[in-house]
Design a protein around this motif. Structure first.
Motif, PDB file in Angstrom:
ATOM      1  N   GLN A  36      38.704  46.466  37.542  1.00 27.79           N
ATOM      2  CA  GLN A  36      38.266  45.073  37.699  1.00 27.79           C
ATOM      3  C   GLN A  36      36.757  44.953  37.462  1.00 27.79           C
ATOM      4  O   GLN A  36      36.292  44.030  36.795  1.00 27.79           O
ATOM      5  N   THR A  39      36.060  45.187  33.837  1.00 28.35           N
ATOM      6  CA  THR A  39      36.465  43.962  33.146  1.00 28.35           C
ATOM      7  C   THR A  39      35.364  42.909  33.246  1.00 28.35           C
ATOM      8  O   THR A  39      35.066  42.216  32.268  1.00 28.35           O
ATOM      9  N   LYS A  43      33.393  41.177  30.160  1.00 26.22           N
ATOM     10  CA  LYS A  43      33.312  39.720  29.983  1.00 26.22           C
ATOM     11  C   LYS A  43      31.868  39.239  29.836  1.00 26.22           C
ATOM     12  O   LYS A  43      31.618  38.215  29.219  1.00 26.22           O
ATOM     13  N   LEU A 171      37.796  37.003  37.878  1.00 21.09           N
ATOM     14  CA  LEU A 171      37.982  37.338  36.461  1.00 21.09           C
ATOM     15  C   LEU A 171      38.780  36.254  35.734  1.00 21.09           C
ATOM     16  O   LEU A 171      38.595  36.069  34.532  1.00 21.09           O
ATOM     17  N   GLY A 172      39.609  35.536  36.452  1.00 21.58           N
ATOM     18  CA  GLY A 172      40.270  34.374  35.850  1.00 21.58           C
ATOM     19  C   GLY A 172      39.243  33.323  35.459  1.00 21.58           C
ATOM     20  O   GLY A 172      39.324  32.738  34.368  1.00 21.58           O
ATOM     21  N   ASP A 175      37.343  34.643  32.374  1.00 24.52           N
ATOM     22  CA  ASP A 175      38.107  34.469  31.127  1.00 24.52           C
ATOM     23  C   ASP A 175      37.852  33.087  30.523  1.00 24.52           C
ATOM     24  O   ASP A 175      37.577  32.965  29.324  1.00 24.52           O
ATOM     25  N   LEU A 176      37.966  32.067  31.357  1.00 28.65           N
ATOM     26  CA  LEU A 176      37.800  30.699  30.858  1.00 28.65           C
ATOM     27  C   LEU A 176      36.366  30.420  30.415  1.00 28.65           C
ATOM     28  O   LEU A 176      36.138  29.796  29.372  1.00 28.65           O
ATOM     29  N   ARG A 178      34.050  32.637  29.426  1.00 32.36           N
ATOM     30  CA  ARG A 178      33.722  33.404  28.213  1.00 32.36           C
ATOM     31  C   ARG A 178      34.365  32.765  26.991  1.00 32.36           C
ATOM     32  O   ARG A 178      33.730  32.635  25.937  1.00 32.36           O
ATOM     33  N   GLU A 179      35.588  32.346  27.092  1.00 33.58           N
ATOM     34  CA  GLU A 179      36.248  31.704  25.955  1.00 33.58           C
ATOM     35  C   GLU A 179      35.505  30.440  25.548  1.00 33.58           C
ATOM     36  O   GLU A 179      35.370  30.151  24.355  1.00 33.58           O
ATOM     37  N   HIS A 184      35.790  34.309  22.783  1.00 31.08           N
ATOM     38  CA  HIS A 184      36.232  35.663  23.104  1.00 31.08           C
ATOM     39  C   HIS A 184      37.431  35.608  24.035  1.00 31.08           C
ATOM     40  O   HIS A 184      37.390  34.968  25.081  1.00 31.08           O
ATOM     41  N   LEU A 185      38.497  36.284  23.645  1.00 31.88           N
ATOM     42  CA  LEU A 185      39.718  36.332  24.440  1.00 31.88           C
ATOM     43  C   LEU A 185      39.988  37.749  24.891  1.00 31.88           C
ATOM     44  O   LEU A 185      39.554  38.695  24.257  1.00 31.88           O
ATOM     45  N   GLY A 186      40.784  37.866  25.935  1.00 27.95           N
ATOM     46  CA  GLY A 186      41.217  39.201  26.349  1.00 27.95           C
ATOM     47  C   GLY A 186      40.938  39.468  27.781  1.00 27.95           C
ATOM     48  O   GLY A 186      40.241  38.787  28.468  1.00 27.95           O
TER      49      GLY A 186
END
Length: 186
Positions: A36, A39, A43, A171-172, A175-176, A178-179, A184-186
């Protein structure tokens, strides 16, 4: 080098180690927490100070703020609750009643190098505390401080599970955010 356009943070996603599928409880918990943490590094990697300060409305949350917040959370659980050693700098001298979102608000003024150093330092300190707790009580090692809600101590096992949950939740958000910055995805 212009701090708003420099890209000093790097993280090779291929260096991120998957948590073990088999092994001791300690190995699985620590492996999951490390995964984690890595990750989050991934990100936040390759972004400028300006990008780390970019928010995704309506939230004021940023990737830099998440990195600084999770450095605080590391110190909160391993230094403050588990050891009763207070908070690590720079969190030790703050008046949290005056500014309870300081880590999120102030992160926009920090360079990517400063944020990464703060985060990595917090993780190193936490890992050393976990090593010591495991050597002196294992996963059942109890916190010095007690829960303000129940009056009970926390076990190291509970703290590690809570930290994995804390990272997974944030981290959820990462994700949003960073996108929204660069796709960037993943």
């Amino acid at each position: 080098m212009d701090p708003l356009t420099s890209e000093p943070q790097a993280f090779d996603i291929d260096a991120r180690v998957e948590p073990p599928l088999h092994g001791s409880e300690v190995a699985v918990l620590r492996g999951s927490l490390t995964y984690q943490r890595d990750t989050l590094r991934w990100k936040c990697s390759g972004l400028t100070q300006e990008q780390l300060a970019q928010r995704l409305p309506p939230s004021d949350m940023t990737l830099g703020g998440l990195m600084k917040h999770l450095a605080l959370v590391e110190s909160q659980w391993f230094d403050h609750w588990l050891r009763d050693a207070g908070f690590a700098p720079p969190f030790d001298s703050l008046d949290w009643d005056a500014d309870d979102d300081w880590e999120f608000r102030s992160a926009r003024d920090d360079s990517p190098e400063e944020l990464r150093a703060l985060f990595d330092g917090a993780v190193r300190r936490s890992d050393a505390v976990v090593d010591d707790a495991l050597a002196h009580g294992g996963l059942e090692a109890e916190s010095v401080r007690t829960s303000p809600r129940t009056g009970e101590t926390f076990t190291l096992r509970w703290i590690l599970v809570h930290m994995i949950e804390e990272y997974a939740r944030h981290l959820g958000h990462a994700d949003l955010i960073r996108e929204s910055i660069d796709g960037h995805l993943g």
